[in-house]
Motif scaffolding. Sequence first.
Motif, PDB file in Angstrom:
ATOM      1  N   ILE A  52       0.835  -1.211   0.000  1.00  0.00           N
ATOM      2  CA  ILE A  52       0.000   0.000   0.000  1.00  0.00           C
ATOM      3  C   ILE A  52       0.862   1.250   0.000  1.00  0.00           C
ATOM      4  N   SER A  53       1.957   1.215   0.750  1.00  0.00           N
ATOM      5  CA  SER A  53       2.850   2.374   0.761  1.00  0.00           C
ATOM      6  C   SER A  53       3.516   2.572  -0.605  1.00  0.00           C
ATOM      7  N   LEU A  54       3.796   1.485  -1.309  1.00  0.00           N
ATOM      8  CA  LEU A  54       4.409   1.596  -2.639  1.00  0.00           C
ATOM      9  C   LEU A  54       3.417   2.113  -3.676  1.00  0.00           C
ATOM     10  N   LEU A  55       2.123   1.828  -3.483  1.00  0.00           N
ATOM     11  CA  LEU A  55       1.118   2.311  -4.429  1.00  0.00           C
ATOM     12  C   LEU A  55       1.054   3.839  -4.440  1.00  0.00           C
ATOM     13  N   GLY A  56       1.262   4.452  -3.290  1.00  0.00           N
ATOM     14  CA  GLY A  56       1.357   5.915  -3.239  1.00  0.00           C
ATOM     15  C   GLY A  56       0.060   6.654  -3.478  1.00  0.00           C
ATOM     16  N   VAL A  57      -1.092   6.028  -3.223  1.00  0.00           N
ATOM     17  CA  VAL A  57      -2.381   6.717  -3.357  1.00  0.00           C
ATOM     18  C   VAL A  57      -2.969   6.907  -1.959  1.00  0.00           C
ATOM     19  N   ALA A  58      -3.602   8.057  -1.744  1.00  0.00           N
ATOM     20  CA  ALA A  58      -4.091   8.425  -0.410  1.00  0.00           C
ATOM     21  C   ALA A  58      -5.586   8.164  -0.297  1.00  0.00           C
ATOM     22  N   LYS A  59      -5.992   7.686   0.861  1.00  0.00           N
ATOM     23  CA  LYS A  59      -7.414   7.470   1.130  1.00  0.00           C
ATOM     24  C   LYS A  59      -8.118   8.809   1.363  1.00  0.00           C
ATOM     25  N   ASP A  60      -9.454   8.774   1.148  1.00  0.00           N
ATOM     26  CA  ASP A  60     -10.326   9.940   1.340  1.00  0.00           C
ATOM     27  C   ASP A  60     -10.003  11.071   0.375  1.00  0.00           C
ATOM     28  N   LYS A  61      -9.368  10.736  -0.722  1.00  0.00           N
ATOM     29  CA  LYS A  61      -9.121  11.696  -1.792  1.00  0.00           C
ATOM     30  C   LYS A  61      -9.521  11.068  -3.117  1.00  0.00           C
ATOM     31  N   VAL A  62      -9.776  11.951  -4.110  1.00  0.00           N
ATOM     32  CA  VAL A  62     -10.119  11.439  -5.427  1.00  0.00           C
ATOM     33  C   VAL A  62      -8.950  10.607  -5.961  1.00  0.00           C
ATOM     34  N   LEU A  63      -9.265   9.404  -6.429  1.00  0.00           N
ATOM     35  CA  LEU A  63      -8.225   8.510  -6.925  1.00  0.00           C
ATOM     36  C   LEU A  63      -7.577   9.100  -8.172  1.00  0.00           C
ATOM     37  N   ASN A  64      -6.265   9.103  -8.173  1.00  0.00           N
ATOM     38  CA  ASN A  64      -5.509   9.568  -9.327  1.00  0.00           C
ATOM     39  C   ASN A  64      -4.935   8.342 -10.041  1.00  0.00           C
ATOM     40  N   THR A  65      -5.473   8.054 -11.237  1.00  0.00           N
ATOM     41  CA  THR A  65      -5.061   6.841 -11.939  1.00  0.00           C
ATOM     42  C   THR A  65      -3.614   6.918 -12.416  1.00  0.00           C
ATOM     43  N   LYS A  66      -3.116   8.102 -12.701  1.00  0.00           N
ATOM     44  CA  LYS A  66      -1.720   8.237 -13.106  1.00  0.00           C
ATOM     45  C   LYS A  66      -0.801   7.834 -11.944  1.00  0.00           C
ATOM     46  N   ALA A  67      -1.125   8.324 -10.753  1.00  0.00           N
ATOM     47  CA  ALA A  67      -0.340   7.947  -9.576  1.00  0.00           C
ATOM     48  C   ALA A  67      -0.484   6.457  -9.289  1.00  0.00           C
ATOM     49  N   LEU A  68      -1.684   5.913  -9.558  1.00  0.00           N
ATOM     50  CA  LEU A  68      -1.912   4.490  -9.316  1.00  0.00           C
ATOM     51  C   LEU A  68      -1.067   3.640 -10.271  1.00  0.00           C
ATOM     52  N   ASN A  69      -0.995   4.040 -11.537  1.00  0.00           N
ATOM     53  CA  ASN A  69      -0.179   3.298 -12.503  1.00  0.00           C
ATOM     54  C   ASN A  69       1.300   3.347 -12.116  1.00  0.00           C
ATOM     55  N   ASP A  70       1.754   4.519 -11.684  1.00  0.00           N
ATOM     56  CA  ASP A  70       3.141   4.623 -11.218  1.00  0.00           C
ATOM     57  C   ASP A  70       3.365   3.742  -9.996  1.00  0.00           C
ATOM     58  N   GLY A  71       2.367   3.701  -9.102  1.00  0.00           N
ATOM     59  CA  GLY A  71       2.480   2.870  -7.915  1.00  0.00           C
ATOM     60  C   GLY A  71       2.530   1.395  -8.246  1.00  0.00           C
ATOM     61  N   ALA A  72       1.754   0.976  -9.257  1.00  0.00           N
ATOM     62  CA  ALA A  72       1.778  -0.428  -9.674  1.00  0.00           C
ATOM     63  C   ALA A  72       3.161  -0.809 -10.196  1.00  0.00           C
ATOM     64  N   ARG A  73       3.789   0.097 -10.943  1.00  0.00           N
ATOM     65  CA  ARG A  73       5.152  -0.161 -11.422  1.00  0.00           C
ATOM     66  C   ARG A  73       6.141  -0.203 -10.254  1.00  0.00           C
ATOM     67  N   ASN A  74       5.911   0.631  -9.234  1.00  0.00           N
ATOM     68  CA  ASN A  74       6.781   0.595  -8.043  1.00  0.00           C
ATOM     69  C   ASN A  74       6.674  -0.749  -7.328  1.00  0.00           C
ATOM     70  N   VAL A  75       5.458  -1.284  -7.264  1.00  0.00           N
ATOM     71  CA  VAL A  75       5.246  -2.586  -6.627  1.00  0.00           C
ATOM     72  C   VAL A  75       6.017  -3.664  -7.383  1.00  0.00           C
ATOM     73  N   GLU A  76       5.885  -3.680  -8.701  1.00  0.00           N
ATOM     74  CA  GLU A  76       6.596  -4.688  -9.496  1.00  0.00           C
ATOM     75  C   GLU A  76       8.098  -4.537  -9.373  1.00  0.00           C
ATOM     76  N   GLN A  77       8.599  -3.300  -9.367  1.00  0.00           N
ATOM     77  CA  GLN A  77      10.032  -3.081  -9.255  1.00  0.00           C
ATOM     78  C   GLN A  77      10.556  -3.538  -7.901  1.00  0.00           C
ATOM     79  N   TYR A  78       9.785  -3.317  -6.849  1.00  0.00           N
ATOM     80  CA  TYR A  78      10.200  -3.757  -5.509  1.00  0.00           C
ATOM     81  C   TYR A  78      10.296  -5.278  -5.464  1.00  0.00           C
ATOM     82  N   TYR A  79       9.305  -5.951  -6.014  1.00  0.00           N
ATOM     83  CA  TYR A  79       9.355  -7.413  -6.084  1.00  0.00           C
ATOM     84  C   TYR A  79      10.600  -7.877  -6.832  1.00  0.00           C
ATOM     85  N   HIS A  80      10.871  -7.254  -7.980  1.00  0.00           N
ATOM     86  CA  HIS A  80      12.026  -7.658  -8.795  1.00  0.00           C
ATOM     87  C   HIS A  80      13.331  -7.440  -8.041  1.00  0.00           C
TER      88      HIS A  80
END
Length: 292
Positions: A52-80
């Motif tokens: 969740i910390s790697l996703l970088g999106v904040a609760k109780d705010k409008v979801l930003n899909t650009k930030a979410l896509n970047d966060g998904a790449r951060n998750v994959e990079q951390y795993y790698h």
Amino acid sequence: RAIYELGSFFDVVANFTEVPEGVKVVYTVLENPVLKDIVVQGNTKVSTDKLISLLGVAKDKVLNTKALNDGARNVEQYYHDQGFILARVSDVSMNPNGVLSVTVNEGVLEGVVVKGNDKTKTYVITREMKLKPGEVFNVKDARRSMQKVYNLGYFEDVNMKLNPGRDPNAVVLQTDVVEQKTGMFSIGAGYSENDGMVGIIELGDNNFRGTGDKVKIHWEFGGKASDKNYSFGYTRPWLDSRQTSLGFSVYDMTNEYTDYDYQGDDNKKRSRYDRNRKGWDITIARPYGEYL
């Protein structure tokens, strides 16, 4: 497209209306919902809080899909970076209640195939591997497994490669080995005034019958020793999954020793005597920790 790529809107539509001065453009946007909660599924090697910390999106705010896509790449990079090179974010969805679901596919080792082992039993190789079928694949464990197989001393070369598995995002680890000789045989002779002519025969195998067991026989004959000087040892390196080893030896050895004075002069205060070692040993061992 520029408005959509801001990441705050689910959809953007441009409407054109003719006016006397030209064309009026009206952009109608559909804003992303407010993020209320995050649910992560499929993760076994990395904690949910970390993801969740790697996703970088904040609760109780409008979801930003650009930030979410970047966060998904951060998750994959951390795993790698941790060695889980097959891991990927396989699905991201959000329900009308504002709950974001993120599914991670960590990548599984479907099986292990060993080739080139004409003498060595397959289980002798696979038991050294840190990777087991059905577990999440980690390239660092694969490299360490290759080192452990090579360090057995049974092979001239060891190589590993990944083949696609039957299931998506699953692999089969193929291990190719080139065997080398593990048996030894030596014969020798010596002569001394006290013992006369003495013969020595020694034979053994560090991979007895391809099982990974170690056996060694030493026999001295002739001279005073006659046929009394002998030793036999046998070691089984794996009794259980925790690599408990068991070894035993039987011996009856008589050797001549010379004591010298404190200055190392064998012409002064020296004494010669025979020392006999006779008996048996049993050794039980288990490794503690491992070099990483």
